[in-house]
Design a protein around this motif. Structure first.
Motif, PDB file in Angstrom:
ATOM      1  N   VAL A 177      30.759  34.586  50.239  1.00 16.66           N
ATOM      2  CA  VAL A 177      31.188  33.185  50.241  1.00 16.66           C
ATOM      3  C   VAL A 177      32.522  33.024  49.518  1.00 16.66           C
ATOM      4  CG1 VAL A 177      30.642  30.880  49.360  1.00 16.66           C
ATOM      5  CG2 VAL A 177      28.872  32.248  50.484  1.00 16.66           C
ATOM      6  N   LEU A 178      32.700  33.712  48.403  1.00 17.33           N
ATOM      7  CA  LEU A 178      33.934  33.591  47.629  1.00 17.33           C
ATOM      8  C   LEU A 178      35.142  34.020  48.447  1.00 17.33           C
ATOM      9  CD1 LEU A 178      35.196  32.930  44.881  1.00 17.33           C
ATOM     10  CD2 LEU A 178      34.777  35.301  44.210  1.00 17.33           C
ATOM     11  N   ARG A 179      35.015  35.122  49.126  1.00 15.14           N
ATOM     12  CA  ARG A 179      36.142  35.629  49.919  1.00 15.14           C
ATOM     13  C   ARG A 179      36.310  34.827  51.213  1.00 15.14           C
ATOM     14  NH1 ARG A 179      34.143  38.940  46.472  1.00 15.14           N
ATOM     15  NH2 ARG A 179      35.349  40.664  45.578  1.00 15.14           N
ATOM     16  N   TYR A 180      35.214  34.406  51.785  1.00 18.28           N
ATOM     17  CA  TYR A 180      35.296  33.570  52.986  1.00 18.28           C
ATOM     18  C   TYR A 180      36.020  32.262  52.690  1.00 18.28           C
ATOM     19  CZ  TYR A 180      33.760  30.844  57.036  1.00 18.28           C
ATOM     20  OH  TYR A 180      33.726  30.043  58.162  1.00 18.28           O
ATOM     21  N   ALA A 181      35.770  31.700  51.521  1.00 20.18           N
ATOM     22  CA  ALA A 181      36.430  30.454  51.135  1.00 20.18           C
ATOM     23  C   ALA A 181      37.947  30.611  51.112  1.00 20.18           C
ATOM     24  CB  ALA A 181      35.926  29.997  49.765  1.00 20.18           C
ATOM     25  N   ALA A 182      38.409  31.810  50.771  1.00 19.92           N
ATOM     26  CA  ALA A 182      39.853  32.044  50.641  1.00 19.92           C
ATOM     27  C   ALA A 182      40.546  32.281  51.974  1.00 19.92           C
ATOM     28  CB  ALA A 182      40.095  33.240  49.719  1.00 19.92           C
ATOM     29  N   VAL A 183      39.820  32.810  52.970  1.00 23.46           N
ATOM     30  CA  VAL A 183      40.509  33.279  54.177  1.00 23.46           C
ATOM     31  C   VAL A 183      39.985  32.709  55.485  1.00 23.46           C
ATOM     32  CG1 VAL A 183      41.075  35.457  53.033  1.00 23.46           C
ATOM     33  CG2 VAL A 183      39.011  35.312  54.438  1.00 23.46           C
ATOM     34  N   ASN A 184      38.954  31.855  55.465  1.00 27.58           N
ATOM     35  CA  ASN A 184      38.395  31.420  56.752  1.00 27.58           C
ATOM     36  C   ASN A 184      39.380  30.560  57.541  1.00 27.58           C
ATOM     37  OD1 ASN A 184      37.599  28.374  56.698  1.00 27.58           O
ATOM     38  ND2 ASN A 184      36.877  29.138  54.715  1.00 27.58           N
ATOM     39  N   ASN A 185      39.123  30.447  58.828  1.00 26.19           N
ATOM     40  CA  ASN A 185      40.042  29.765  59.747  1.00 26.19           C
ATOM     41  C   ASN A 185      39.606  28.358  60.143  1.00 26.19           C
ATOM     42  OD1 ASN A 185      41.818  32.038  60.060  1.00 26.19           O
ATOM     43  ND2 ASN A 185      40.252  33.004  61.338  1.00 26.19           N
ATOM     44  N   ILE A 186      38.552  27.830  59.518  1.00 24.83           N
ATOM     45  CA  ILE A 186      38.014  26.558  60.002  1.00 24.83           C
ATOM     46  C   ILE A 186      38.044  25.438  58.967  1.00 24.83           C
ATOM     47  CG2 ILE A 186      36.519  27.715  61.666  1.00 24.83           C
ATOM     48  CD1 ILE A 186      34.179  27.144  59.775  1.00 24.83           C
ATOM     49  N   HIS A 187      38.341  25.749  57.712  1.00 17.57           N
ATOM     50  CA  HIS A 187      38.280  24.729  56.661  1.00 17.57           C
ATOM     51  C   HIS A 187      39.164  23.525  56.997  1.00 17.57           C
ATOM     52  CE1 HIS A 187      37.559  23.673  52.304  1.00 17.57           C
ATOM     53  NE2 HIS A 187      38.543  22.858  52.626  1.00 17.57           N
ATOM     54  N   PRO A 204      27.784  36.870  41.865  1.00 18.44           N
ATOM     55  CA  PRO A 204      28.434  37.977  42.565  1.00 18.44           C
ATOM     56  C   PRO A 204      28.740  39.106  41.579  1.00 18.44           C
ATOM     57  CG  PRO A 204      30.064  36.316  42.049  1.00 18.44           C
ATOM     58  CD  PRO A 204      28.728  35.763  41.586  1.00 18.44           C
ATOM     59  N   SER A 205      28.765  40.323  42.048  1.00 19.24           N
ATOM     60  CA  SER A 205      29.084  41.442  41.153  1.00 19.24           C
ATOM     61  C   SER A 205      30.588  41.631  41.000  1.00 19.24           C
ATOM     62  CB  SER A 205      28.461  42.734  41.678  1.00 19.24           C
ATOM     63  OG  SER A 205      28.968  43.055  42.959  1.00 19.24           O
ATOM     64  N   SER A 206      31.369  40.928  41.820  1.00 20.70           N
ATOM     65  CA  SER A 206      32.827  40.983  41.694  1.00 20.70           C
ATOM     66  C   SER A 206      33.415  39.656  42.158  1.00 20.70           C
ATOM     67  CB  SER A 206      33.409  42.136  42.524  1.00 20.70           C
ATOM     68  OG  SER A 206      33.174  41.912  43.907  1.00 20.70           O
ATOM     69  N   TYR A 207      34.625  39.375  41.702  1.00 20.33           N
ATOM     70  CA  TYR A 207      35.308  38.128  42.051  1.00 20.33           C
ATOM     71  C   TYR A 207      36.641  38.432  42.723  1.00 20.33           C
ATOM     72  CZ  TYR A 207      32.027  35.285  39.365  1.00 20.33           C
ATOM     73  OH  TYR A 207      30.891  34.663  38.904  1.00 20.33           O
ATOM     74  N   LEU A 208      37.060  37.511  43.560  1.00 21.98           N
ATOM     75  CA  LEU A 208      38.362  37.605  44.205  1.00 21.98           C
ATOM     76  C   LEU A 208      39.412  36.939  43.332  1.00 21.98           C
ATOM     77  CD1 LEU A 208      40.175  38.124  46.738  1.00 21.98           C
ATOM     78  CD2 LEU A 208      39.524  35.820  47.482  1.00 21.98           C
ATOM     79  N   TYR A 209      40.505  37.668  43.050  1.00 23.38           N
ATOM     80  CA  TYR A 209      41.654  37.099  42.347  1.00 23.38           C
ATOM     81  C   TYR A 209      42.869  37.198  43.258  1.00 23.38           C
ATOM     82  CZ  TYR A 209      39.001  37.187  37.976  1.00 23.38           C
ATOM     83  OH  TYR A 209      38.057  36.979  36.991  1.00 23.38           O
ATOM     84  N   LEU A 210      43.667  36.156  43.274  1.00 17.01           N
ATOM     85  CA  LEU A 210      44.821  36.126  44.174  1.00 17.01           C
ATOM     86  C   LEU A 210      46.074  36.715  43.546  1.00 17.01           C
ATOM     87  CD1 LEU A 210      44.313  32.586  45.735  1.00 17.01           C
ATOM     88  CD2 LEU A 210      43.544  34.807  46.602  1.00 17.01           C
ATOM     89  N   ASP A 211      46.061  36.929  42.239  1.00 21.46           N
ATOM     90  CA  ASP A 211      47.182  37.583  41.560  1.00 21.46           C
ATOM     91  C   ASP A 211      46.647  38.284  40.313  1.00 21.46           C
ATOM     92  OD1 ASP A 211      46.821  35.634  39.564  1.00 21.46           O
ATOM     93  OD2 ASP A 211      48.333  34.302  40.449  1.00 21.46           O
ATOM     94  N   ARG A 212      47.513  38.654  39.377  1.00 19.55           N
ATOM     95  CA  ARG A 212      47.088  39.406  38.194  1.00 19.55           C
ATOM     96  C   ARG A 212      46.537  38.520  37.082  1.00 19.55           C
ATOM     97  NH1 ARG A 212      48.601  44.688  37.905  1.00 19.55           N
ATOM     98  NH2 ARG A 212      49.914  45.466  39.588  1.00 19.55           N
ATOM     99  N   THR A 213      46.565  37.221  37.278  1.00 23.85           N
ATOM    100  CA  THR A 213      46.035  36.309  36.267  1.00 23.85           C
ATOM    101  C   THR A 213      44.526  36.468  36.159  1.00 23.85           C
ATOM    102  OG1 THR A 213      47.781  34.715  36.767  1.00 23.85           O
ATOM    103  CG2 THR A 213      45.874  33.903  35.537  1.00 23.85           C
ATOM    104  N   ARG A 214      44.030  36.590  34.896  1.00 24.27           N
ATOM    105  CA  ARG A 214      42.611  36.757  34.665  1.00 24.27           C
ATOM    106  C   ARG A 214      42.155  35.827  33.543  1.00 24.27           C
ATOM    107  NH1 ARG A 214      43.535  39.032  38.608  1.00 24.27           N
ATOM    108  NH2 ARG A 214      42.933  41.146  39.299  1.00 24.27           N
ATOM    109  N   TYR A 215      40.890  35.450  33.586  1.00 24.49           N
ATOM    110  CA  TYR A 215      40.302  34.710  32.467  1.00 24.49           C
ATOM    111  C   TYR A 215      40.140  35.683  31.296  1.00 24.49           C
ATOM    112  CZ  TYR A 215      39.166  30.812  35.526  1.00 24.49           C
ATOM    113  OH  TYR A 215      39.225  29.754  36.385  1.00 24.49           O
TER     114      TYR A 215
END
Length: 218
Positions: A177-187, A204-215
């Motif tokens: 769901v996390l990755r689908y939210a970032a790249v889907n074609n229907i939103h 989730p066991s991993s998260y999607l980050y769009l750049d090098r910024t991290r919490y």
């Protein structure tokens, strides 16, 4: 709307409590969902197993909200579906106003000999293309994300009164769901027609980050 939010919160709590339990699905086998979502591509009929409270094949006005539940690595779509059904029943929500759906993304090795049913490896959670295995050798390759695009488009066409969609994923489903939210074609298309889609990610066991910024926790 408040009751719908309550469904999400209750399911998140349930998923959190069970988040540490390992699903031994390769040892015990996978129960394949009873229904099928079918679509056409390159003159082939393709499908995935699904659990659904309403028909996917005919128009049925009245539903205003759609809850899509994405299973974890155990591929236990029916288990997620039954949890959703139980919460809806416990909260006494009108079942004619909400549609519950749990698609199943099968992995190779699952015992199912059925022409046209799509299989993936464990990378289905990241939008990977389907595999050409077994009876499906030579069939068109389809991303797991494209399948969900097809599914949501079909439902919003068959149920034109749907105005809110919640896409809920747990564990491997949360990664999906996390990755689908970032790249889907229907939103964007859904928003233009007045339908809001929201994404709920659990454990989730991993998260999607769009750049090098991290919490950073202090």
């Amino acid at each position: 709307m408040k009751k719908f939010i309550s469904i999400i919160l209750i399911l998140l709590v349930q998923f959190s409590l069970s988040g540490c339990l390992k699903e031994l699905y390769f040892k015990y086998g996978v129960d394949v969902a009873p229904d099928r979502f079918t679509f056409e591509k390159e003159n082939h009929t393709l499908s995935i197993p699904v659990c659904a409270t309403h028909s996917l094949k005919k128009m049925n006005p009245g539903n205003e909200q759609l809850l899509v539940m994405i299973h974890g690595g155990g591929l236990t779509a029916e288990r997620y579906f039954k949890r959703g059904q139980q919460v809806i029943e416990d909260l006494e929500i009108d079942k004619n106003r909400i549609m519950l759906l749990a698609p199943q993304f099968l992995e190779k090795g699952v015992d199912l000999a059925e022409k046209g049913v799509l299989f993936w490896d464990e990378r289905w959670r990241g939008g990977a293309p389907s595999l050409s295995v077994g009876l499906n050798k030579g069939l068109p390759v389809v991303s797991s994300y494209d399948v969900l695009d097809h599914l949501i488009k079909t439902i919003t066409t068959q149920y034109p009164e749907i105005r809110r969609i919640f896409l809920l994923g747990h564990s491997a489903g949360g990664q999906f769901v996390l990755r689908y939210a970032a790249v889907n074609n229907i939103h964007g298309d859904l928003e233009k027609q007045g339908t809001l889609i929201q994404y709920v990610v659990a454990n989730p066991s991993s998260y999607l980050y769009l750049d090098r910024t991290r919490y950073r926790f202090i």
